[in-house]
Design an enzyme around this catalytic site. Structure first.
Site, PDB file in Angstrom:
ATOM      1  N   CYS A   1     -64.111   4.109   8.405  1.00 40.16           N
ATOM      2  CA  CYS A   1     -64.537   5.028   7.338  1.00 40.16           C
ATOM      3  C   CYS A   1     -64.169   4.568   5.933  1.00 40.16           C
ATOM      4  O   CYS A   1     -65.037   4.306   5.108  1.00 40.16           O
ATOM      5  CB  CYS A   1     -63.948   6.411   7.596  1.00 40.16           C
ATOM      6  SG  CYS A   1     -64.613   7.221   9.068  1.00 40.16           S
ATOM      7  N   ILE A   2     -62.886   4.504   5.645  1.00 39.48           N
ATOM      8  CA  ILE A   2     -62.447   4.362   4.258  1.00 39.48           C
ATOM      9  C   ILE A   2     -62.867   3.030   3.620  1.00 39.48           C
ATOM     10  O   ILE A   2     -63.243   3.011   2.452  1.00 39.48           O
ATOM     11  CB  ILE A   2     -60.923   4.574   4.156  1.00 39.48           C
ATOM     12  CG1 ILE A   2     -60.579   5.982   4.647  1.00 39.48           C
ATOM     13  CG2 ILE A   2     -60.453   4.429   2.718  1.00 39.48           C
ATOM     14  CD1 ILE A   2     -59.110   6.272   4.707  1.00 39.48           C
TER      15      ILE A   2
END
Length: 460
Positions: A291-292
């Site tokens: 994700c990040i």
């Protein structure tokens, strides 16, 4: 996951019977509906098991035949998901995994949990979502709810999925129902699982929203309806951009305070005692996970369509992606200062290749970049990770595939010029590492958190 090989040809549908929204909603509310989960990975498996536990029957779809066979034997392939959870769901005859995408027609609701990576040019790669949508379109029938859970840029559900589905002749909001509800999994987090995390839901029309809300209300502690799929897509990006920017900030502070001889971890621990106006984030060797490191660039790419530059997001990306090189520079400096030798020709042990502690997940792990950078400077590198005995094949780091974890016995540790802590697994005895290693470079403050202090420990 690429399911192009399973894609069916979208067939025209003429004069479909009116969809009974009330009947579908009742089936979802009473958990009589069959759910289809596409993509049996770190998101799909927890979602499927949660649905089974609440009383639904679930069909799990994946193109990985060995994985499908393993699931159907009642075995888990993810460390933090016990075999017993999978075995119980399979034994109850409410969870079946399959590679046969023709069975999508059996599902009343289809949940898409496939990867959304970046290309090498940091642009969205929606190939998995598109191929999945085409596979669904080839079997789409009136009365189905389709929900995308994969993180993506605002507009994907309406601009990419809906046209593919409507090529069949069926209409969104009339014949089938389309929604977006972003996954919020945090692998290995003991405090929050699928069912205890509120679920944001955006529907393509009021009926789609009502159906998606009804479905997820059976699965999670709370649903959070928003006005559209695009809003729900933006919510997910905002959550991860918030983290990426704040991690970039503390990574920059680490560099600045380090030059001043100030310990950034001590600063953060003291600052977080303020009961308002501060939220602690911690520096590291780079960003990892699906994700990040990825999601902010989905918004950056989409913003260009509106002639907007996302300077804040891009600056955060630059800082975070620079961290592995900063760590390797600190490693080289520490070797020069403490061992009176350079990095070229040194033997380095990287401790931890998972992207975060206590998981067997290597997606976007900064450890892989660290190993490559260290070896580019002439050092020989091994790794130890209690959760990853062998490095699997990855698209970006194929040269590291099949390397095996070494032991952490005293003799092995003493054979390296330095140990670089890249992942702070709780199962590692850091006192033992410091006792037997010549030099320890700690990027996670793991030694201090374990109460271990020594002149041979250097924070990076």
């Amino acid at each position: 996951m690429n399911i192009a090989a399973t894609t069916g040809r979208a067939r025209p549908v003429t004069a479909p019977a009116p969809t009974d929204v009330a009947a579908l909603r009742a089936a979802l509310a009473e958990r009589r509906a069959t759910l289809g989960v596409i993509g049996l990975g770190y998101v799909g498996i927890p979602l499927a098991l949660t649905a089974v536990k609440t009383g639904f029957s679930v069909l799990g779809f994946d193109i990985d035949a060995p994985r499908v066979a393993q699931i159907n034997r009642g075995e888990s392939f993810i460390k933090h998901i016990p075999h017993a959870a999978v075995a119980e769901a399979v034994a109850a005859e409410r969870f079946v995994a399959t590679t046969d995408f023709d069975r999508l027609a059996e599902a009343d609701a289809v949940l898409i949990c496939v990867p959304t990576p970046l290309t090498k040019y940091r642009e969205p790669d929606l190939s998995f979502v598109v191929s999945t949508a085409k596979a669904i379109a080839g079997r789409l029938r009136p009365g189905q709810l389709v929900v995308l859970e994969s993180t993506t840029y605002p507009g994907t559900t309406a601009e990419v999925l809906r046209p593919i589905f409507e090529e069949t002749g069926l209409k969104s909001g009339v014949d089938f129902f389309l929604a977006f509800s972003p996954e919020r999994e945090d692998p290995g987090n003991p405090d929050f699982g699928t069912s205890t995390i509120p679920k944001v839901v955006g529907g393509d029309g009021p009926d789609a929203l009502a159906l998606a809300e009804t479905l997820y209300a059976q699965l999670v502690v709370k649903t959070v309806p928003v006005s559209s799929p695009a809003t729900a897509e933006a919510v997910k990006l905002t959550e991860n951009i918030f983290r990426a920017v704040n991690i970039a900030l503390v990574n920059e502070l680490k560099v600045v305070y380090g030059a001043m001889g100030i310990d950034v971890w001590e600063v953060i621990d003291a600052a977080k005692t303020k009961p308002f106006g501060f939220m602690p984030f911690y520096p590291g060797p780079g960003l990892g996970g699906h994700c990040i490191p990825i999601d902010p660039f989905y918004l950056t790419w989409k913003a260009r369509e509106y002639d907007i530059t996302t300077r804040f997001i891009e600056l955060a990306g630059q800082i975070n992606t620079a961290m592995p090189r900063f760590v390797v520079d600190r490693l080289a400096e520490a070797l020069d200062r403490h061992a009176r030798r350079g990095l070229n020709g040194a033997r380095i042990l990287v401790l931890g290749v998972a992207y975060k502690k206590n998981v067997d997940d290597m997606r976007e792990s900064p450890s892989l970049k660290l190993i490559e950078l260290i070896e580019e400077r002439g050092a020989a590198t091994d790794y130890h990770d209690p959760f990853i005995p062998v490095i699997p094949m990855t698209r970006e780091h194929a040269a590291l595939a099949n390397r095996k974890s070494v032991s952490l016995d005293a003799e092995t540790l003493a054979g390296y010029d330095a140990v670089l802590i890249a992942t702070d697994h709780d199962t590692v005895d850091y006192a033992h590492v410091v006792r037997h290693a010549r030099l320890v470079i700690d990027t996670r403050n793991a030694c201090a958190k374990a109460g271990v202090a020594a002149s041979t420990v250097v924070k990076a």
